[in-house]
Design a protein around this motif. Structure first.
Motif, short mmCIF file in Angstrom:
data_model
loop_
_atom_site.label_atom_id
_atom_site.label_comp_id
_atom_site.label_asym_id
_atom_site.label_seq_id
_atom_site.Cartn_x
_atom_site.Cartn_y
_atom_site.Cartn_z
N GLY A 1 -2.35 -2.97 9.19
CA GLY A 1 -2.61 -4.25 8.53
C GLY A 1 -2.32 -5.40 9.47
O GLY A 1 -1.98 -6.49 9.04
N TYR B 1 -9.07 -8.41 4.95
CA TYR B 1 -8.71 -8.89 6.28
C TYR B 1 -9.62 -10.03 6.73
O TYR B 1 -9.18 -11.00 7.33
CB TYR B 1 -8.71 -7.73 7.28
N GLN C 1 0.80 -1.23 0.00
CA GLN C 1 0.00 0.00 0.00
C GLN C 1 0.83 1.27 0.00
O GLN C 1 0.28 2.36 -0.15
CB GLN C 1 -0.95 0.00 1.21
N GLN D 1 -11.61 -2.96 1.33
CA GLN D 1 -10.39 -2.15 1.29
C GLN D 1 -10.25 -1.54 -0.11
O GLN D 1 -10.10 -2.27 -1.09
CB GLN D 1 -9.17 -3.01 1.62
N LYS D 2 -10.29 -0.23 -0.13
CA LYS D 2 -10.26 0.47 -1.41
C LYS D 2 -9.02 0.11 -2.23
O LYS D 2 -9.07 -0.07 -3.43
CB LYS D 2 -10.28 1.98 -1.12
N PRO E 1 -6.66 -1.25 10.36
CA PRO E 1 -6.57 -0.41 9.17
C PRO E 1 -5.24 0.33 9.08
O PRO E 1 -4.73 0.57 7.99
CB PRO E 1 -7.71 0.59 9.34
#
Lengths: 435, 292
Positions: free
Chosen positions: A353, A380, A285, A371-372, A350
């Motif tokens: 992770g 998750y 990410q 999750q975008k 969030p």
């Protein structure tokens, strides 16, 4: 001038005496064993990774402080390699009083440290932690002779993460990579490589992480029940090694030399996927430009191997209470946070992770949130689901010796040595180390 | 008490602190380590070995140890001569009285050894990464088409370690030679020039023989340092690929701290390193010092 001599002599003598004494100091160590707690509401903690473990500990501190206003944590950052060296040094010299109250330990090192140093880690028998709320495969690491020694924390549950935009370009979706075998994975990977010029996997040369994940996914291990190495005549390992070689030879997996380069391959977009523990999701990410272009799924399974599954784990770690730690406070703290607070996991998930092994946490709403970054998958929740099916991994006491021997064999195999002789050499290396 | 005796006592008084420190901090652990090297077992479950020299006998069957021994000697045989010759040449160049900016050159060449071992190892690792500066530069100059996997292949990984060692230690030895050059009587060099000796002959027949004690000292120090090499192996290559760049000290660290602690065996290895250093120093003394 005469007058000066005597004081000088005395001074030098005193200096020598004091130095000699201080050098011998620290000898009298009173190992209280399972500290009783001295009314002091502070716990010392050793752990690594500020973005993940330390952050989680700080959040746990806040959760616990709600009912215990005076409670404080004193956290020191210690990288794992150093932590292991510190544990060894402390145990060898018997100065257990230098241990913190709580420290994090890699799951693969639990058997070794607890068996070699029975006075290092306190058993969690009387801690009140409900271990039925943790999956078996995870508890197994830190269970020695039926006793639990660790509160599982960092989930190493393995995922396959792929760039959906690259898959689309070659005419695939994430579903084509779900519940498949490695041969199918390689076949599709070659196709994607031909069409998009991008490999879908990268790995560190000389690291056996992927092999170990393959092995565990089929319930295999480098040791038998008695703890003897089984690197030769191990059908599951042979299949994993052959698969790895095929991955490299076909160009579907590109080998790099360091962790940074490995991360770079998918962050800078030259490689369109990876297979690793869920903790890699935080790293993925960091490539904010790729938001929405990633999806995750389970692992490919080994072909033609008994007990092969699509689930595995890589690494992971558990919290241990030291033998000299404040047992009462530390166990209550762990029981009410990492083994008892959905609020804690909802906070850290969030941000870091940090997927919980503690199953009740998986039922919370936060886990089910799409999750975008990962194409609106509830990753998750998916991972907690995978975690339940991960086969137990028998690490044995000599896990690291065996892992490194297999890594060396792997390097040789990739350079052209025949697999049978390279693995036989690894077997004899481990047998020698155990002698 | 006679003044003589008092002076003596004062001298001893000043010696005792240092002597006590060395005894407690160095000699005592050395004796302890030797006793430890006669024990077998993992972690704290140590017993005296049967036979006592078991750990030393075990070394002969340890393929990994033989490999690390070989690696260490490759570094020693290739790196030390190159480094000392380089240092000697540089020292001579810098000793030239007409050279300008002498201070600057001297500092620049000596500076690498003020850098921490860990950080320079990491910088070298970054430089020689597959996508690192060196590969980019060589590709930019069209000397190579494909990036060279420096640290992933045995030969090139050893080369990088040797290069790193030369970069870091040449200046250090150069300073020793510079100091020794200050002590050479300039008239001997003048005399050689008057007799018609060229620059090289002067250097080889007049300067080098007078530097002999210093060359011996640096050779022994470098041998000692190289045999105990740890940081580069640990930080630059992690001993890889497949143990082919690992040094003896790195291996003993792994045995004692990273894996199941086999401290008895680790101590035996450290004693083998000590014996090797002693033997090589003795040989160098015999070869290099003709004064006895």
């Amino acid at each position: 001038m005469k007058k000066r001599k005597l004081p000088a002599l005395l001074g030098a003598g005193l200096l020598a005496l004091s130095l000699a004494l201080s050098a011998c100091g620290g000898g009298g160590n009173n190992n209280t064993g399972g500290g009783e707690g001295d009314g002091d509401q502070t716990l010392t903690v050793w752990t690594w990774d500020p973005a993940f473990n330390i952050y989680a500990m700080q959040e746990a501190e806040k959760v616990y402080q709600k009912d215990h206003a005076d409670f404080k944590l004193d956290i020191t950052e210690v990288p794992w390699d150093d932590l292991q060296a510190k544990l060894t040094t402390i145990a060898q010299s018997g100065s257990y009083k230098d241990l913190p109250d709580i420290f994090l330990m890699q799951n693969n090192a639990f058997q070794k440290n607890v068996i070699n140093y029975p006075d290092l880690v306190a058993s969690l028998k009387d801690s009140g932690v409900d271990f039925s709320q943790f999956p078996d495969s995870v508890k197994a690491y830190s269970t020695i002779d039926g006793q639990n020694y660790g509160v599982p924390f960092d989930a190493g549950t393995a995922i396959t993460a792929l760039r959906t935009d690259v898959l689309e370009e070659a005419g695939y979706t994430i579903d084509d990579f779900t519940d498949i075998t490695w041969s199918k994975y390689i076949e599709q990977g070659k196709d994607i490589l031909a069409k998009t010029k991008k490999p879908i996997l990268s790995g560190q040369a000389g690291s056996s992480d992927l092999i170990m994940m393959m092995l565990q996914s089929a319930g295999g291990s480098l040791f038998d029940k008695e703890g003897n190495p089984t690197i030769t005549d191990n059908a599951k390992l042979d299949a994993a090694v052959a698969t790895y070689k095929e991955l490299v030879d076909s160009g579907v997996l590109v080998e790099v030399n360091s962790w940074d380069e490995y991360v770079g391959t998918f962050v800078n977009g030259s490689v369109a996927g990876t297979v690793n523990g869920i903790w890699i999701s935080g790293t993925i990410q960091t490539a904010t430009d790729q938001e929405g272009k990633w999806k995750i799924t389970d692992l490919p399974k080994l072909d033609g191997v008994d007990g092969a599954t699509n689930y595995s784990a890589n690494g992971g770690s558990s919290w241990a209470i030291s033998s000299t730690g404040d047992y009462k406070l530390a166990s209550d703290f762990l029981k009410s946070t990492f083994a008892g607070s959905t609020e804690l996991y909802d906070t850290i998930l969030p941000k870091a992770g940090a997927v919980a092994y503690w199953t009740p946490a998986g039922d919370s709403k936060v886990y089910a949130e799409p999750q975008k970054f990962f194409g609106d998958q509830p990753i998750y929740q998916m991972v907690v689901g995978y975690g339940k099916d991960v086969p137990v991994n028998n690490t044995g006491v000599y896990y690291y010796e065996a892992r490194d021997a297999v890594s060396a064999a792997l390097t040789k195999i990739i350079q052209g040595t025949d697999a049978k002789s390279a693995l036989a050499e690894a077997q004899s290396t481990v047998e020698f180390a155990m002698k | 008490m006679s003044p003589e005796r008092r002076r003596n006592l004062t001298g001893w008084g000043f010696l005792i602190p240092a002597a006590a420190l060395i005894a407690v901090m160095s000699f005592w652990p050395m004796i302890e380590a030797f006793i430890l090297s006669l024990k077998t077992g993992r972690g704290l479950r140590l017993n005296f070995a049967d036979p006592l020299w078991y750990n030393y006998a075990r070394l002969w069957q340890d393929e990994t140890f033989k490999l690390t021994l070989g690696n260490t000697f490759i570094y020693l045989i290739i790196q030390v001569p190159i480094m000392l010759v380089l240092a000697l040449i540089l020292a001579n160049l810098l000793n030239n009285p007409t050279l300008r900016f002498k201070g600057f050159w001297r500092t620049a060449i000596f500076l690498p050894c003020a850098v921490s071992l860990v950080s320079y190892s990491l910088v070298f690792r970054t430089l020689f990464a597959t996508d690192g500066f060196i590969n980019d530069m060589l590709q930019g100059l069209h000397l190579i088409d494909q990036p060279v996997n420096w640290l992933g292949q045995t030969g090139t990984a050893r080369f990088v370690i040797i290069l790193g060692l030369i970069w870091r230690w040449t200046g250090y030895n150069m300073v020793f030679y510079l100091a020794a050059l200050q002590n050479i009587d300039h008239s001997s060099i003048e005399a050689a020039k008057v007799d018609g000796a060229g620059a090289f002959k002067t250097f080889w027949y007049v300067t080098v023989p007078q530097l002999k004690p210093m060359i011996l000292l640096t050779a022994i120090m470098s041998t000692n340092g190289t045999l105990q090499l740890f940081d580069e192996s640990w930080n630059l290559t992690k001993g890889g690929p497949a143990y082919t760049t690992m040094t003896m000290s790195h291996y003993l660290y792994e045995l004692s701290f990273q894996k199941n602690p086999n401290v008895g065996y680790g101590s035996a290895i450290s004693y083998v390193i000590l014996i090797l250093v002693a033997v090589l120093a003795f040989v160098q003394m015999k070869v290099g010092d003709k004064r006895d």
